[in-house]
Design a protein around this motif. Sequence first.
Motif, PDB file in Angstrom:
ATOM      1  N   ARG A  94      25.622 175.554  26.082  1.00 20.55           N
ATOM      2  CA  ARG A  94      26.541 175.282  24.980  1.00 20.55           C
ATOM      3  C   ARG A  94      25.837 174.563  23.845  1.00 20.55           C
ATOM      4  O   ARG A  94      25.037 173.652  24.062  1.00 20.55           O
ATOM      5  N   ILE A  95      26.136 175.008  22.634  1.00 22.03           N
ATOM      6  CA  ILE A  95      25.700 174.320  21.422  1.00 22.03           C
ATOM      7  C   ILE A  95      26.917 174.205  20.523  1.00 22.03           C
ATOM      8  O   ILE A  95      27.587 175.199  20.244  1.00 22.03           O
ATOM      9  N   GLY A  96      27.215 173.000  20.103  1.00 19.06           N
ATOM     10  CA  GLY A  96      28.362 172.784  19.219  1.00 19.06           C
ATOM     11  C   GLY A  96      27.988 171.857  18.081  1.00 19.06           C
ATOM     12  O   GLY A  96      27.019 171.102  18.171  1.00 19.06           O
ATOM     13  N   ILE A  97      28.744 171.947  17.003  1.00 23.83           N
ATOM     14  CA  ILE A  97      28.547 171.046  15.867  1.00 23.83           C
ATOM     15  C   ILE A  97      29.865 170.319  15.634  1.00 23.83           C
ATOM     16  O   ILE A  97      30.896 170.945  15.367  1.00 23.83           O
ATOM     17  N   LEU A  98      29.827 169.001  15.772  1.00 26.97           N
ATOM     18  CA  LEU A  98      31.031 168.181  15.672  1.00 26.97           C
ATOM     19  C   LEU A  98      30.952 167.280  14.445  1.00 26.97           C
ATOM     20  O   LEU A  98      29.868 166.979  13.941  1.00 26.97           O
ATOM     21  N   VAL A  99      32.124 166.857  13.977  1.00 27.54           N
ATOM     22  CA  VAL A  99      32.187 166.015  12.778  1.00 27.54           C
ATOM     23  C   VAL A  99      33.119 164.831  13.015  1.00 27.54           C
ATOM     24  O   VAL A  99      34.038 164.903  13.825  1.00 27.54           O
ATOM     25  N   GLU A 103      36.977 167.043   6.910  1.00 27.85           N
ATOM     26  CA  GLU A 103      36.445 167.503   5.617  1.00 27.85           C
ATOM     27  C   GLU A 103      34.935 167.738   5.667  1.00 27.85           C
ATOM     28  O   GLU A 103      34.394 168.481   4.833  1.00 27.85           O
ATOM     29  N   LEU A 104      34.249 167.149   6.621  1.00 31.86           N
ATOM     30  CA  LEU A 104      32.801 167.333   6.720  1.00 31.86           C
ATOM     31  C   LEU A 104      32.429 168.749   7.160  1.00 31.86           C
ATOM     32  O   LEU A 104      31.270 169.161   7.012  1.00 31.86           O
ATOM     33  N   LYS A 105      33.379 169.487   7.693  1.00 33.28           N
ATOM     34  CA  LYS A 105      33.097 170.856   8.109  1.00 33.28           C
ATOM     35  C   LYS A 105      32.714 171.750   6.930  1.00 33.28           C
ATOM     36  O   LYS A 105      32.060 172.777   7.104  1.00 33.28           O
ATOM     37  N   SER A 106      33.125 171.363   5.743  1.00 37.44           N
ATOM     38  CA  SER A 106      32.806 172.167   4.557  1.00 37.44           C
ATOM     39  C   SER A 106      31.377 171.938   4.073  1.00 37.44           C
ATOM     40  O   SER A 106      30.920 172.598   3.153  1.00 37.44           O
ATOM     41  N   TYR A 107      30.646 171.031   4.717  1.00 39.96           N
ATOM     42  CA  TYR A 107      29.293 170.696   4.273  1.00 39.96           C
ATOM     43  C   TYR A 107      28.224 171.594   4.897  1.00 39.96           C
ATOM     44  O   TYR A 107      27.051 171.494   4.531  1.00 39.96           O
ATOM     45  N   TYR A 108      28.620 172.463   5.831  1.00 34.96           N
ATOM     46  CA  TYR A 108      27.633 173.311   6.499  1.00 34.96           C
ATOM     47  C   TYR A 108      28.311 174.579   7.004  1.00 34.96           C
ATOM     48  O   TYR A 108      29.530 174.662   7.111  1.00 34.96           O
ATOM     49  N   ARG A 109      27.479 175.585   7.321  1.00 34.36           N
ATOM     50  CA  ARG A 109      27.964 176.837   7.904  1.00 34.36           C
ATOM     51  C   ARG A 109      27.654 176.812   9.400  1.00 34.36           C
ATOM     52  O   ARG A 109      26.495 176.887   9.788  1.00 34.36           O
ATOM     53  N   ASP A 110      28.687 176.722  10.188  1.00 33.22           N
ATOM     54  CA  ASP A 110      28.532 176.548  11.628  1.00 33.22           C
ATOM     55  C   ASP A 110      27.661 177.634  12.255  1.00 33.22           C
ATOM     56  O   ASP A 110      26.695 177.343  12.973  1.00 33.22           O
ATOM     57  N   GLY A 111      27.994 178.885  11.983  1.00 36.03           N
ATOM     58  CA  GLY A 111      27.255 179.987  12.578  1.00 36.03           C
ATOM     59  C   GLY A 111      25.806 180.039  12.145  1.00 36.03           C
ATOM     60  O   GLY A 111      24.914 180.362  12.942  1.00 36.03           O
ATOM     61  N   GLU A 143      18.081 172.859   9.172  1.00 30.89           N
ATOM     62  CA  GLU A 143      19.003 173.705   8.414  1.00 30.89           C
ATOM     63  C   GLU A 143      20.297 172.944   8.103  1.00 30.89           C
ATOM     64  O   GLU A 143      20.815 173.021   6.988  1.00 30.89           O
ATOM     65  N   LEU A 144      20.814 172.211   9.090  1.00 29.07           N
ATOM     66  CA  LEU A 144      22.020 171.410   8.877  1.00 29.07           C
ATOM     67  C   LEU A 144      21.800 170.408   7.746  1.00 29.07           C
ATOM     68  O   LEU A 144      22.634 170.275   6.843  1.00 29.07           O
ATOM     69  N   ALA A 145      20.662 169.712   7.789  1.00 32.78           N
ATOM     70  CA  ALA A 145      20.360 168.715   6.763  1.00 32.78           C
ATOM     71  C   ALA A 145      20.251 169.350   5.382  1.00 32.78           C
ATOM     72  O   ALA A 145      20.762 168.810   4.390  1.00 32.78           O
ATOM     73  N   ASP A 146      19.601 170.498   5.308  1.00 31.81           N
ATOM     74  CA  ASP A 146      19.457 171.189   4.016  1.00 31.81           C
ATOM     75  C   ASP A 146      20.816 171.599   3.456  1.00 31.81           C
ATOM     76  O   ASP A 146      21.056 171.518   2.247  1.00 31.81           O
ATOM     77  N   GLU A 147      21.705 172.071   4.327  1.00 26.66           N
ATOM     78  CA  GLU A 147      23.026 172.502   3.863  1.00 26.66           C
ATOM     79  C   GLU A 147      23.863 171.308   3.399  1.00 26.66           C
ATOM     80  O   GLU A 147      24.582 171.398   2.399  1.00 26.66           O
ATOM     81  N   ILE A 148      23.787 170.206   4.123  1.00 21.39           N
ATOM     82  CA  ILE A 148      24.507 168.996   3.705  1.00 21.39           C
ATOM     83  C   ILE A 148      23.980 168.526   2.355  1.00 21.39           C
ATOM     84  O   ILE A 148      24.746 168.181   1.448  1.00 21.39           O
ATOM     85  N   ALA A 149      22.669 168.508   2.210  1.00 19.38           N
ATOM     86  CA  ALA A 149      22.044 168.072   0.961  1.00 19.38           C
ATOM     87  C   ALA A 149      22.458 168.969  -0.192  1.00 19.38           C
ATOM     88  O   ALA A 149      22.753 168.482  -1.301  1.00 19.38           O
ATOM     89  N   ALA A 150      22.483 170.277   0.043  1.00 18.47           N
ATOM     90  CA  ALA A 150      22.872 171.215  -1.015  1.00 18.47           C
ATOM     91  C   ALA A 150      24.307 170.963  -1.458  1.00 18.47           C
ATOM     92  O   ALA A 150      24.629 171.029  -2.651  1.00 18.47           O
TER      93      ALA A 150
END
Length: 201
Positions: A94-99, A103-111, A143-150
């Motif tokens: 399992r791999i999951g991304i939690l917040v 509203e933080l879900k809009s900061y990255y693309r899960d898939g 990738e997560l960090a880059d998307e948050i930064a963007a």
Amino acid sequence: MLHAARVTLLAFLLSTFSLSAHYLLNDHLISPKAGDVIEKIGTELQRKTGINAYVIASNDRLKKRANLYDYVKKYAKKLSEPWIAIVFLPNDKRIGILVSTPELKSYYRDGEVKKFAIEILSSADSNSQQSKYDVAMVQAYSELADEIAAKKGVTLKNTIKSEGHWFLTLVNWLVYLGAVLVFWVYFGRPLYRRIRYGKQQ
């Protein structure tokens, strides 16, 4: 072949760091070297965006259909808000991304973020399991960090994409060129000769 080249390259890059990690909550699944890279990226990300990004890598086995948000409560005191966390449980596959807040879900693309890890973990090559875990988590975290930064309108200097993108592009082109050459030698050239000399007969 392409996955193997990426893993080998990033495993080499990981060997050049020697800091101590704070953004990695780890059950000895991810090496200290990979933790150093995560720390460097996470520190820059927090400084520039105010968001804390974590990797939780654990040997724990969860009950079927267990909720990951219930699971991460055990780490609550170690997570500083606002936070986004990649949860990696290889024993449960399992791999999951939690917040910490919806509203933080809009900061990255899960898939997209998960893809960076899954492609490495599922690749069939000779790299060790340790190398795959390290590279998969560092790539996904980067990738997560880059998307948050963007999303925040800033650029990070310490992510793998920033430091190693040119080399990965070169590796990609070499792999694709090799595939074209193999196709030409085994299929294209024989077909060309058959057509050319067939017309002369």
